[in-house]
Scaffold this motif. Structure first.
Motif, PDB file in Angstrom:
ATOM      1  N   ASP A 257       0.732  -1.297   0.064  1.00  0.00           N
ATOM      2  CA  ASP A 257       0.239  -0.055  -0.139  1.00  0.00           C
ATOM      3  C   ASP A 257       0.717   1.120  -0.012  1.00  0.00           C
ATOM      4  N   ARG A 258       2.029   1.151   0.332  1.00  0.00           N
ATOM      5  CA  ARG A 258       2.912   2.149   0.252  1.00  0.00           C
ATOM      6  C   ARG A 258       3.784   2.333  -0.711  1.00  0.00           C
ATOM      7  N   GLY A 259       3.927   1.600  -1.928  1.00  0.00           N
ATOM      8  CA  GLY A 259       4.794   1.510  -2.989  1.00  0.00           C
ATOM      9  C   GLY A 259       5.234   0.432  -3.282  1.00  0.00           C
ATOM     10  N   PRO A 260       5.572   0.308  -4.620  1.00  0.00           N
ATOM     11  CA  PRO A 260       6.222  -0.981  -5.265  1.00  0.00           C
ATOM     12  C   PRO A 260       7.265  -1.499  -4.563  1.00  0.00           C
ATOM     13  N   THR A 261       7.047  -2.887  -4.274  1.00  0.00           N
ATOM     14  CA  THR A 261       8.153  -3.502  -3.146  1.00  0.00           C
ATOM     15  C   THR A 261       8.536  -4.801  -3.799  1.00  0.00           C
ATOM     16  N   LEU A 262       9.861  -5.121  -3.569  1.00  0.00           N
ATOM     17  CA  LEU A 262      10.409  -6.399  -3.724  1.00  0.00           C
ATOM     18  C   LEU A 262      10.441  -7.257  -2.738  1.00  0.00           C
ATOM     19  N   VAL A 263       9.991  -8.543  -2.728  1.00  0.00           N
ATOM     20  CA  VAL A 263      10.100  -9.470  -1.450  1.00  0.00           C
ATOM     21  C   VAL A 263      11.018 -10.441  -1.940  1.00  0.00           C
ATOM     22  N   PHE A 264      11.966 -10.941  -0.859  1.00  0.00           N
ATOM     23  CA  PHE A 264      12.829 -11.944  -1.036  1.00  0.00           C
ATOM     24  C   PHE A 264      12.583 -12.863   0.081  1.00  0.00           C
ATOM     25  N   ALA A 265      12.561 -14.162  -0.425  1.00  0.00           N
ATOM     26  CA  ALA A 265      12.471 -15.261   0.720  1.00  0.00           C
ATOM     27  C   ALA A 265      12.484 -16.693  -0.101  1.00  0.00           C
ATOM     28  N   HIS A 266      12.337 -17.686   0.755  1.00  0.00           N
ATOM     29  CA  HIS A 266      12.291 -19.002  -0.046  1.00  0.00           C
ATOM     30  C   HIS A 266      11.269 -19.194  -0.793  1.00  0.00           C
ATOM     31  N   ASN A 267      11.639 -19.813  -1.792  1.00  0.00           N
ATOM     32  CA  ASN A 267      10.627 -20.277  -2.953  1.00  0.00           C
ATOM     33  C   ASN A 267       9.350 -20.576  -2.417  1.00  0.00           C
ATOM     34  N   SER A 268       9.370 -21.507  -1.250  1.00  0.00           N
ATOM     35  CA  SER A 268       8.359 -21.969  -0.981  1.00  0.00           C
ATOM     36  C   SER A 268       7.229 -21.214  -0.281  1.00  0.00           C
ATOM     37  N   HIS A 269       7.825 -20.152   0.380  1.00  0.00           N
ATOM     38  CA  HIS A 269       6.904 -19.113   0.674  1.00  0.00           C
ATOM     39  C   HIS A 269       6.387 -17.979  -0.217  1.00  0.00           C
ATOM     40  N   LEU A 270       6.806 -18.101  -1.290  1.00  0.00           N
ATOM     41  CA  LEU A 270       6.438 -17.083  -2.229  1.00  0.00           C
ATOM     42  C   LEU A 270       5.787 -17.581  -3.539  1.00  0.00           C
ATOM     43  N   GLN A 271       5.890 -18.953  -3.825  1.00  0.00           N
ATOM     44  CA  GLN A 271       5.215 -19.610  -4.671  1.00  0.00           C
ATOM     45  C   GLN A 271       3.517 -19.484  -4.607  1.00  0.00           C
ATOM     46  N   ARG A 272       2.880 -19.611  -6.007  1.00  0.00           N
ATOM     47  CA  ARG A 272       1.428 -19.644  -6.010  1.00  0.00           C
ATOM     48  C   ARG A 272       0.875 -21.129  -5.534  1.00  0.00           C
ATOM     49  N   GLU A 273       1.569 -22.164  -5.830  1.00  0.00           N
ATOM     50  CA  GLU A 273       1.185 -23.520  -5.701  1.00  0.00           C
ATOM     51  C   GLU A 273       1.083 -23.711  -3.867  1.00  0.00           C
ATOM     52  N   GLN A 274       0.439 -24.459  -3.696  1.00  0.00           N
ATOM     53  CA  GLN A 274       0.177 -25.016  -2.270  1.00  0.00           C
ATOM     54  C   GLN A 274       1.435 -25.730  -1.580  1.00  0.00           C
ATOM     55  N   SER A 275       1.893 -25.402  -0.708  1.00  0.00           N
ATOM     56  CA  SER A 275       3.243 -25.659  -0.209  1.00  0.00           C
ATOM     57  C   SER A 275       2.874 -27.202   0.766  1.00  0.00           C
ATOM     58  N   THR A 276       4.199 -27.822   0.716  1.00  0.00           N
ATOM     59  CA  THR A 276       4.267 -29.261   1.152  1.00  0.00           C
ATOM     60  C   THR A 276       5.387 -29.561   2.178  1.00  0.00           C
ATOM     61  N   LEU A 277       5.252 -30.394   3.236  1.00  0.00           N
ATOM     62  CA  LEU A 277       6.439 -30.270   4.097  1.00  0.00           C
ATOM     63  C   LEU A 277       6.132 -31.819   4.517  1.00  0.00           C
TER      64      LEU A 277
END
Length: 378
Positions: A257-277
């Motif tokens: 809401d405060r401006g364009p942002t880059l987020v960096f984290a593990h792929n599993s936290h950012l993917q669109r698919e459901q995560s599995t562990l």
């Protein structure tokens, strides 16, 4: 490297860059270079890392205002020992230098909750900070409790941070009457901050109110996490994982809401698919922060996954030719359109638990792949 945005139809408000493993400076330096391009050429205004959202305020104060000394900021401003990585230090140094003399500085944020592998933090800091902020500006009769009553409900921090709770839910105090009351108070304090927003912003500042809302979100999130720590059902781990990613998603939605942002984290936290562990012989499924944010933002969310070829210091050698990484390893491209990867591809099997290769089934939901051919020891 070409701009990430060339693969997209529109510039997203939240651009996610995932990594397949942690604590590798080669990957962090690729991230740093891409972030500089996004800031200098595309107008991005913030970066969010997979680190404690409250500790991140220390880094933000340093890069925007020069508050503190760099060594102390790196020690106190990151969780998960991220502050000891050269790539993160270089990022903070660049941001401070870039912001010098600017009225509209580029911001830093952690977007993870105050959580570690051994368990969540005590809720004392978030409750007392939020309560103090509200008590400073509002009449006492508006607050749902006094500071002394809040302190009595919180009790000793040792009860909240007992490491044995992670493996033994019966030792958690997350479902005691005191915890139930604190969960209600978290909602009441949040509602008070929201209903009094015009007055609070006018009396203090928008910045102070935004931070109060961060503490409010974390109050509620931490109490829900402690609640699920006390769960004795088979769904306990999945609920804890889902709660963590929900806290991440809520923080990211506030940041964009405060401006364009880059987020960096593990792929599993950012993917669109459901995560599995898989843990203790059982599979746990939940929706990641990226999937939750994507459901809200649509085309304003984009996900680029980082893939790597070799990481020989962890016995990750040349990838098989019939995997995503194997196809990319024969090329010199650093930025790849997933639609260009055709033909039957197999999942790469990692010999090291700390590295997760890209799964071919996920390609349709990835906007781009950033490929790093060889990762050297940090």
């Amino acid at each position: 490297m070409d701009s990430l945005l060339r693969l997209l139809a529109v510039k997203p408000r939240l651009l996610a860059l995932g990594e397949p493993t942690h604590q590798e400076n080669d990957l962090l330096r690729v991230r740093n270079g891409l972030f500089r391009e996004l800031v200098e050429q595309e107008g991005y205004r913030a970066i969010a890392l997979e680190s404690d959202c409250l500790m991140g305020l220390v880094v933000d104060d340093y890069v925007t205002q020069g508050v503190g000394e760099l060594d102390e900021v790196m020690a106190r401003g990151f969780s998960h020992e991220w502050g000891g990585l050269a790539g993160n230090r270089e990022l903070v140094e660049w941001m401070r230098a870039f912001n010098e003399g600017r009225e509209d500085p580029v911001r830093f944020a952690g977007f993870d909750g105050p959580l570690e592998i051994t368990g969540p933090a005590s809720p004392r800091q978030v409750f007392t900070t939020l309560h103090t902020y509200l008590a400073t500006w509002l009449d006492a009769d508006l607050l749902p409790c006094t500071a002394d009553a809040l302190d009595a409900l919180l009790g000793s921090d040792e009860r909240w941070i007992n490491p044995d709770t992670m493996m033994d839910p019966t030792q958690s105090i997350g479902r005691t009457p005191e915890a139930d009351r604190l969960q209600l108070l978290a909602g009441e304090l949040t509602a008070l901050a929201d209903t009094q927003a015009p007055y609070l912003i006018a009396q203090a500042s928008r910045e102070a109110w935004d931070r109060a809302r961060l503490y409010a979100r974390t109050c509620s999130g931490l109490m829900r996490y402690h609640y699920w720590m006390a769960d004795t059902s088979d769904r306990r781990i999945a609920r804890l994982l889902a709660q963590r990613d929900l806290m991440m998603a809520e923080n990211l939605l506030d940041l964009v809401d405060r401006g364009p942002t880059l987020v960096f984290a593990h792929n599993s936290h950012l993917q669109r698919e459901q995560s599995t562990l898989n843990m203790a012989g059982a599979n746990h499924n939940w929706w990641s922060a990226g999937a939750l944010v994507n459901a809200r933002l649509g085309q304003d969310y984009a996900f680029f996954a980082t893939a790597l070829g070799t990481m020989r210091h962890h016995e990750v050698d040349t990838p098989p030719a019939d995997t995503i990484e194997g196809v990319l390893y024969t090329q010199d491209h650093q930025l790849v359109d997933p639609k260009a990867l055709t033909g039957p591809l197999k999942p790469r099997v990692s010999p090291w638990f700390g590295y997760a290769a890209l799964h071919p089934d996920h390609l349709p939901s990835i906007d781009g792949i950033v490929f790093v051919k060889d990762v050297n020891p940090s």
